[in-house]
Each structure stands twice: as structure tokens, then as C-alpha cells.
Design a protein around this motif. Structure first.
Motif, PDB file in Angstrom:
ATOM      1  N   MET A  86     -64.366 -32.925  35.180  1.00 29.08           N
ATOM      2  CA  MET A  86     -63.860 -31.797  34.385  1.00 29.08           C
ATOM      3  C   MET A  86     -63.477 -30.636  35.295  1.00 29.08           C
ATOM      4  SD  MET A  86     -65.889 -31.153  30.849  1.00 29.08           S
ATOM      5  CE  MET A  86     -66.200 -32.417  29.621  1.00 29.08           C
ATOM      6  N   ILE A  87     -64.332 -30.348  36.255  1.00 28.25           N
ATOM      7  CA  ILE A  87     -64.076 -29.252  37.186  1.00 28.25           C
ATOM      8  C   ILE A  87     -62.813 -29.539  37.990  1.00 28.25           C
ATOM      9  CG2 ILE A  87     -64.950 -28.062  39.230  1.00 28.25           C
ATOM     10  CD1 ILE A  87     -67.794 -28.571  38.078  1.00 28.25           C
ATOM     11  N   LYS A  88     -62.661 -30.784  38.431  1.00 33.20           N
ATOM     12  CA  LYS A  88     -61.488 -31.181  39.208  1.00 33.20           C
ATOM     13  C   LYS A  88     -60.219 -31.046  38.375  1.00 33.20           C
ATOM     14  CE  LYS A  88     -60.017 -34.929  42.295  1.00 33.20           C
ATOM     15  NZ  LYS A  88     -60.333 -36.297  42.778  1.00 33.20           N
ATOM     16  N   GLN A  89     -60.318 -31.362  37.083  1.00 35.30           N
ATOM     17  CA  GLN A  89     -59.177 -31.270  36.181  1.00 35.30           C
ATOM     18  C   GLN A  89     -58.801 -29.829  35.857  1.00 35.30           C
ATOM     19  OE1 GLN A  89     -60.296 -33.320  32.618  1.00 35.30           O
ATOM     20  NE2 GLN A  89     -59.897 -35.351  33.437  1.00 35.30           N
ATOM     21  N   GLY A  90     -59.759 -28.918  36.001  1.00 36.91           N
ATOM     22  CA  GLY A  90     -59.547 -27.570  35.518  1.00 36.91           C
ATOM     23  C   GLY A  90     -59.813 -27.471  34.035  1.00 36.91           C
ATOM     24  N   LEU A  91     -60.608 -28.429  33.541  1.00 39.13           N
ATOM     25  CA  LEU A  91     -60.960 -28.465  32.125  1.00 39.13           C
ATOM     26  C   LEU A  91     -62.236 -27.653  31.940  1.00 39.13           C
ATOM     27  CD1 LEU A  91     -60.993 -31.743  29.978  1.00 39.13           C
ATOM     28  CD2 LEU A  91     -62.170 -29.652  29.373  1.00 39.13           C
ATOM     29  N   THR A  92     -62.064 -26.402  31.584  1.00 39.08           N
ATOM     30  CA  THR A  92     -63.188 -25.473  31.503  1.00 39.08           C
ATOM     31  C   THR A  92     -63.697 -25.323  30.070  1.00 39.08           C
ATOM     32  OG1 THR A  92     -61.579 -23.676  31.323  1.00 39.08           O
ATOM     33  CG2 THR A  92     -62.426 -24.179  33.522  1.00 39.08           C
ATOM     34  N   LYS A  93     -64.885 -24.760  29.946  1.00 36.41           N
ATOM     35  CA  LYS A  93     -65.491 -24.620  28.622  1.00 36.41           C
ATOM     36  C   LYS A  93     -64.843 -23.517  27.789  1.00 36.41           C
ATOM     37  CE  LYS A  93     -69.964 -26.558  29.920  1.00 36.41           C
ATOM     38  NZ  LYS A  93     -71.431 -26.348  30.019  1.00 36.41           N
ATOM     39  N   ASN A  94     -64.024 -22.697  28.415  1.00 35.44           N
ATOM     40  CA  ASN A  94     -63.317 -21.659  27.661  1.00 35.44           C
ATOM     41  C   ASN A  94     -61.904 -22.097  27.278  1.00 35.44           C
ATOM     42  OD1 ASN A  94     -62.321 -21.547  30.306  1.00 35.44           O
ATOM     43  ND2 ASN A  94     -61.923 -19.344  30.194  1.00 35.44           N
ATOM     44  N   MET A  95     -61.648 -23.403  27.394  1.00 33.60           N
ATOM     45  CA  MET A  95     -60.316 -23.935  27.087  1.00 33.60           C
ATOM     46  C   MET A  95     -60.221 -24.399  25.640  1.00 33.60           C
ATOM     47  SD  MET A  95     -58.224 -27.095  28.880  1.00 33.60           S
ATOM     48  CE  MET A  95     -57.906 -26.182  30.391  1.00 33.60           C
ATOM     49  N   VAL A  96     -59.096 -24.090  25.027  1.00 30.81           N
ATOM     50  CA  VAL A  96     -58.765 -24.526  23.672  1.00 30.81           C
ATOM     51  C   VAL A  96     -57.455 -25.302  23.733  1.00 30.81           C
ATOM     52  CG1 VAL A  96     -58.098 -23.751  21.357  1.00 30.81           C
ATOM     53  CG2 VAL A  96     -59.929 -22.569  22.594  1.00 30.81           C
ATOM     54  N   ARG A  97     -57.376 -26.400  22.979  1.00 37.04           N
ATOM     55  CA  ARG A  97     -56.118 -27.152  22.901  1.00 37.04           C
ATOM     56  C   ARG A  97     -55.543 -27.022  21.498  1.00 37.04           C
ATOM     57  NH1 ARG A  97     -55.997 -33.610  23.108  1.00 37.04           N
ATOM     58  NH2 ARG A  97     -56.212 -33.266  20.865  1.00 37.04           N
ATOM     59  N   ILE A  98     -54.258 -26.769  21.428  1.00 33.79           N
ATOM     60  CA  ILE A  98     -53.592 -26.640  20.136  1.00 33.79           C
ATOM     61  C   ILE A  98     -52.399 -27.595  20.074  1.00 33.79           C
ATOM     62  CG2 ILE A  98     -52.160 -24.701  20.941  1.00 33.79           C
ATOM     63  CD1 ILE A  98     -52.384 -23.575  18.044  1.00 33.79           C
ATOM     64  N   SER A  99     -52.272 -28.284  18.971  1.00 33.16           N
ATOM     65  CA  SER A  99     -51.128 -29.154  18.700  1.00 33.16           C
ATOM     66  C   SER A  99     -50.361 -28.524  17.546  1.00 33.16           C
ATOM     67  CB  SER A  99     -51.600 -30.562  18.333  1.00 33.16           C
ATOM     68  OG  SER A  99     -50.522 -31.337  17.821  1.00 33.16           O
ATOM     69  N   VAL A 100     -49.220 -27.961  17.853  1.00 33.49           N
ATOM     70  CA  VAL A 100     -48.459 -27.189  16.884  1.00 33.49           C
ATOM     71  C   VAL A 100     -47.734 -28.110  15.902  1.00 33.49           C
ATOM     72  CG1 VAL A 100     -46.605 -25.496  16.605  1.00 33.49           C
ATOM     73  CG2 VAL A 100     -48.199 -25.312  18.524  1.00 33.49           C
ATOM     74  N   GLY A 101     -47.755 -27.725  14.628  1.00 37.02           N
ATOM     75  CA  GLY A 101     -47.102 -28.515  13.593  1.00 37.02           C
ATOM     76  C   GLY A 101     -45.833 -27.867  13.084  1.00 37.02           C
ATOM     77  N   LEU A 102     -45.549 -28.063  11.815  1.00 43.42           N
ATOM     78  CA  LEU A 102     -44.289 -27.630  11.217  1.00 43.42           C
ATOM     79  C   LEU A 102     -44.421 -26.359  10.366  1.00 43.42           C
ATOM     80  CD1 LEU A 102     -42.845 -31.092  10.106  1.00 43.42           C
ATOM     81  CD2 LEU A 102     -42.308 -29.798  12.174  1.00 43.42           C
ATOM     82  N   GLU A 103     -45.559 -25.694  10.462  1.00 40.77           N
ATOM     83  CA  GLU A 103     -45.726 -24.461   9.708  1.00 40.77           C
ATOM     84  C   GLU A 103     -44.748 -23.381  10.223  1.00 40.77           C
ATOM     85  OE1 GLU A 103     -49.891 -26.357  10.037  1.00 40.77           O
ATOM     86  OE2 GLU A 103     -48.203 -25.954  11.384  1.00 40.77           O
ATOM     87  N   ASN A 104     -44.576 -22.354   9.437  1.00 43.16           N
ATOM     88  CA  ASN A 104     -43.773 -21.224   9.870  1.00 43.16           C
ATOM     89  C   ASN A 104     -44.416 -20.571  11.088  1.00 43.16           C
ATOM     90  OD1 ASN A 104     -43.414 -18.063   9.694  1.00 43.16           O
ATOM     91  ND2 ASN A 104     -41.609 -18.968   8.749  1.00 43.16           N
ATOM     92  N   VAL A 105     -43.619 -20.264  12.081  1.00 38.74           N
ATOM     93  CA  VAL A 105     -44.158 -19.753  13.342  1.00 38.74           C
ATOM     94  C   VAL A 105     -44.858 -18.404  13.150  1.00 38.74           C
ATOM     95  CG1 VAL A 105     -41.979 -18.656  14.033  1.00 38.74           C
ATOM     96  CG2 VAL A 105     -43.655 -19.311  15.776  1.00 38.74           C
ATOM     97  N   GLU A 106     -44.336 -17.563  12.274  1.00 34.65           N
ATOM     98  CA  GLU A 106     -44.967 -16.258  12.059  1.00 34.65           C
ATOM     99  C   GLU A 106     -46.315 -16.405  11.358  1.00 34.65           C
ATOM    100  OE1 GLU A 106     -43.995 -13.493  13.413  1.00 34.65           O
ATOM    101  OE2 GLU A 106     -42.291 -14.555  14.324  1.00 34.65           O
ATOM    102  N   ASP A 107     -46.429 -17.391  10.480  1.00 33.41           N
ATOM    103  CA  ASP A 107     -47.710 -17.643   9.827  1.00 33.41           C
ATOM    104  C   ASP A 107     -48.755 -18.099  10.841  1.00 33.41           C
ATOM    105  OD1 ASP A 107     -46.727 -16.952   7.346  1.00 33.41           O
ATOM    106  OD2 ASP A 107     -46.240 -19.007   6.773  1.00 33.41           O
ATOM    107  N   LEU A 108     -48.347 -18.978  11.761  1.00 36.72           N
ATOM    108  CA  LEU A 108     -49.270 -19.451  12.796  1.00 36.72           C
ATOM    109  C   LEU A 108     -49.664 -18.305  13.730  1.00 36.72           C
ATOM    110  CD1 LEU A 108     -47.678 -22.901  13.720  1.00 36.72           C
ATOM    111  CD2 LEU A 108     -49.813 -22.519  12.477  1.00 36.72           C
ATOM    112  N   LYS A 109     -48.702 -17.502  14.094  1.00 37.66           N
ATOM    113  CA  LYS A 109     -48.985 -16.370  14.979  1.00 37.66           C
ATOM    114  C   LYS A 109     -49.973 -15.413  14.314  1.00 37.66           C
ATOM    115  CE  LYS A 109     -45.424 -14.722  17.158  1.00 37.66           C
ATOM    116  NZ  LYS A 109     -44.200 -13.918  17.447  1.00 37.66           N
ATOM    117  N   ALA A 110     -49.757 -15.140  13.034  1.00 41.04           N
ATOM    118  CA  ALA A 110     -50.663 -14.232  12.312  1.00 41.04           C
ATOM    119  C   ALA A 110     -52.061 -14.818  12.215  1.00 41.04           C
ATOM    120  CB  ALA A 110     -50.100 -13.958  10.915  1.00 41.04           C
ATOM    121  N   ASP A 111     -52.154 -16.132  12.017  1.00 38.67           N
ATOM    122  CA  ASP A 111     -53.468 -16.768  11.934  1.00 38.67           C
ATOM    123  C   ASP A 111     -54.210 -16.659  13.254  1.00 38.67           C
ATOM    124  OD1 ASP A 111     -55.562 -18.276  10.798  1.00 38.67           O
ATOM    125  OD2 ASP A 111     -54.728 -20.144  11.587  1.00 38.67           O
ATOM    126  N   LEU A 112     -53.530 -16.959  14.344  1.00 36.88           N
ATOM    127  CA  LEU A 112     -54.158 -16.857  15.660  1.00 36.88           C
ATOM    128  C   LEU A 112     -54.488 -15.405  15.997  1.00 36.88           C
ATOM    129  CD1 LEU A 112     -51.953 -19.443  17.592  1.00 36.88           C
ATOM    130  CD2 LEU A 112     -54.391 -19.669  17.074  1.00 36.88           C
TER     131      LEU A 112
END
Length: 399
Positions: free
Chosen positions: A361-387
Motif C-alpha cells: 500500500m505504501i509503495k502504491q501511494g494508497l494512503t488511509k486518507n484516500m477516497v475513490r469516486i466513480s462518477v455516474g450520470l447525475e447532474n454535475v452541479e448536483d454532485l458538486k453540491a453533494d460533495l
């Protein structure tokens, strides 16, 4: 199919399964049958002997599954494709039957968690040597090379950091030494990345993700470039029993029909969000190939026609901030997997990559403060407001 090969991707995605479908069906029917009837004992004998083409038993081949395989083969530009009950089935077939005891494989140091588990926890049982390296560095690959190296296996973009590896350069180096190159292109789909055209010997995908695209199928597909490779894959799948079922094949075929339009929209939304997060004070770093300051940006622009919709970012507030973000989102769904029509968000270190050893994990740079997001087809402004509302709460103590 020769004329259709000149058509655009989205046209082929709709038509390369052919117009001559059984019983004049508009779409491929589901052949929900375990076995197929022989015209006569001689017909059965000829099929088993390989003297005639046809179907015997769905573990060996099924018309609905073959329609999917032929479609992916055309979209990838390969010799043959093989559908499996999961992405791990495709990964296993791309490696194990092509390697023998005492041989060596170089693998990327940034891979999906279960892929890491397969290579580092199970390959040694079969006397296979494994070396994990940063495949974005040709010097690292060259340093790891051994006389018994027979394969290089990599993801690009890699899960979850989006690390980019130069497929063409790696393939040239490996082929000069009679080794195979296998590329997992799940993060891009065949619409944005075509590893075989860049020199890879085999390309695979977790079809669960973008190719199917609706979060209702678990599947994998492997595409090869030669008949010798195809024979090995047919034999492997025959005895290991990993064939995809016809119901799932039908759903994947349906998903492929909208692959192009989904990927274009998802890419646009994801890049907008990545740029916005890049400048957000709560975010430390954004791993998205479309950002000009991303380390693999130039190679990504050279070998890909688009950058997909899955990326990761790290939180300045550490693990607690990452955890709080997932607790506070309302539209984004806290869920593993990726490539669905709705936006999914997860914590790789404790979820998809939990089985990865800490040192890797350390070698990968996969840290515990990392979040992964897979974006879908929602309205971009709605997603931005949610985040935005979730990130704001990350900076405040819980009530």
C-alpha cells in the motif's frame, strides 16, 4: 464483419453482433439451456470430435455468450474474446495457463486488491516468481527483468491511483525478449483505450464495471491476439468452468449498446469534478489523468482517447476526514465497484484494497486518507453540491 470494422465505435457497438439473429429476433435471445440436442448420434460424435461446429453444453459455449464475445472481440480489435463469471476469472485465465513452474512474471505495483492477492498470496504455490514494480517506469521494469521472465501484467489506468503505464514501450521491450504483455483496461473500457492496438498481447476487463455499466452484473472478458492464445484459453475455461451465464451475457450486451454515450458523459462530469476538487482547500491531491499536473497526463493523452470517470483523491484531514466524507454524502452511494450509471464512492484502504499488504500500500501511494469516486450520470452541479456539503462537514466537529 470486415465492412463494419470501418464503422465508428458506437455504430459497431450496436451492430457487430449481426442482423441474422435466431428466429429473426431484434436483439440476441437468452439461450437459457444447459445442453443442446443432437440431430443424430453421428451429429453428436462429430461435434465432440471437432469435425462440425455447433453447441454441446453451455459450459463449453452458449450462443448468447458467444454473441457478447464476438462483440467485444470486434470492439477490442482482437482475434477472440472469452467471457467469464467475473473479472478475476479473466485475470486468472490471462496468466496461469500461460505460465509454468519456475517462470517469472513482472506485475504492476498498483492493482486491484484481489489481483494483488492472487499474485502475491497464491502464485508461489505453483512455483511462479512474482515481482511487483512501478510499471510507469521503464527503468523499474528493466531492473526487475530476469532470464525466466515470461510476462508483464499491468493495469492502466491503475486502481485506485490512476497510475499510467506506456503500453507501447512496455510491449516493445517485452516482445524483444519473447514475453507476453497483459493489460487490464477496466478503468477505461474499450471505448477509451485499446491495448491490443498499442502492442499488448491480451486485454481484459471487469465487465461488471463500465462495459455493462448498470451495477447488475458480475462478469469479466479477456481478448487475445492469436489462435494459439485462444486455444489455451478455450482449454483453460473448459476445465475450470468459468463461463459467463447467458442471462448476464444478455445484460452486458444491452449495456454495450450505450457504452459510448455513457463514457462521454461520465468523462465530462468526472473531469469537471476533478478540477473542482483539485482547488478545494480540504483536498490534498487529486489523481485524475485529465489534470495537466498529473504525472501520467502526457502518456494518457497519447494512448487514450478519453480518461474515464473513476479517480481518487486524498483528504488533508487524514483518515477521519475521509471517513466523515463517506458518512455525509447524500447523492453519492457508499459502495464498492465502479463504472455504474450512478456515482459510487468508497475508501480503498479499508474496502477494495483491504487485502493488500501494508508495505505494498505504501509503495502504491494508497494512503488511509484516500477516497475513490466513480462518477455516474447525475447532474454535475448536483454532485458538486453533494460533495461540497460533505466536505464542509469534514472541517467541523460532529455534533
Amino acid at each position: 464483419m470486415s465492412e463494419e470494422k470501418q464503422l465508428a465505435f458506437e455504430t459497431r457497438a450496436l451492430h457487430c453482433d449481426g442482423h441474422g439473429k435466431p428466429m429473426h429476433a431484434h436483439v440476441w435471445p437468452i439461450f437459457q439451456t444447459s445442453s443442446f440436442v443432437f440431430d443424430s448420434p453421428e451429429h453428436g460424435r462429430a461435434l465432440f470430435a471437432g469435425e462440425q461446429q455447433g453447441h454441446i453444453y453451455s459450459r463449453l459455449g452458449n450462443p448468447t455468450v458467444e454473441a457478447l464475445e464476438n462483440t467485444v472481440k470486434e470492439l477490442e480489435g482482437g482475434h477472440a474474446s472469452f467471457a467469464f463469471g467475473s473479472g478475476m476469472g479473466a485475470i486468472t485465465c490471462s496468466t496461469m495457463p500461460f505460465l509454468h513452474a519456475g517462470e517469472h512474471i513482472i506485475v504492476g505495483d498498483t492493482l486491484y486488491g484481489c489481483t494483488v492477492d492472487l499474485f502475491h498470496e497464491h502464485f508461489h504455490q505453483y512455483a511462479l516468481e512474482v515481482t511487483a514494480v512501478d510499471t510507469s517506469s521503464m527503468d523499474a521494469i528493466k531492473s526487475a527483468w530476469k532470464p525466466n521472465t515470461k510476462m508483464i501484467y499491468l493495469e492502466t489506468p491503475a486502481n485506485p491511483t490512476n497510475k499510467i503505464s506506456d503500453i507501447g514501450e512496455i510491449a516493445k521491450f517485452a516482445h524483444e525478449r519473447n514475453a507476453l504483455v497483459v493489460v487490464d483496461g477496466t478503468f477505461s473500457s474499450p471505448y477509451f483505450l485499446k491495448p491490443l492496438k498499442l502492442g499488448a498481447d491480451m486485454a481484459l476487463h471487469s465487465v461488471t464495471k463500465y462495459i455493462s455499466g448498470h451495477g447488475d452484473v458480475v462478469a469479466g472478458v479477456l481478448t487475445v491476439t492469436t489462435e494459439d492464445q485462444a486455444k489455451i484459453c478455450r482449454g483453460w475455461r473448459k476445465v475450470t468452468g468459468g463461463l459467463l451465464g447467458p442471462q448476464d451475457a444478455f445484460l452486458v450486451l444491452r449495456g454495450i449498446r450505450t457504452l459510448q454515450i455513457r463514457m462521454e458523459r461520465i468523462q465530462q462530469t468526472a473531469l469537471t469534478l476533478a478540477k473542482w476538487l483539485h482547488d478545494h482547500p480540504a483536498i490534498e491531491k487529486v489523481n485524475h489523468p485529465g489534470l495537466e499536473d498529473f504525472p501520467g497526463h502526457d502518456i494518457a493523452m497519447k494512448q487514450m482517447s478519453g480518461v474515464g470517470g473513476t479517480f481518487s483523491f486524498t483528504m488533508r484531514g487524514g483518515y477521519e476526514a475521509a471517513k466523515r466524507l463517506l458518512e455525509e454524502v447524500k447523492i453519492c452511494t457508499v459502495c464498492v465497484s465502479l463504472g455504474s450509471v450512478d456515482t459510487l464512492i468508497e475508501h480503498p484502504a479499508s474496502m477494495t484494497h483491504a487485502c493488500v499488504p501494508e508495505e505494498l500500500m505504501i509503495k502504491q501511494g494508497l494512503t488511509k486518507n484516500m477516497v475513490r469516486i466513480s462518477v455516474g450520470l447525475e447532474n454535475v452541479e448536483d454532485l458538486k453540491a453533494d460533495l461540497a456539503q460533505a466536505l464542509e462537514k469534514c472541517e467541523k466537529p460532529k455534533a
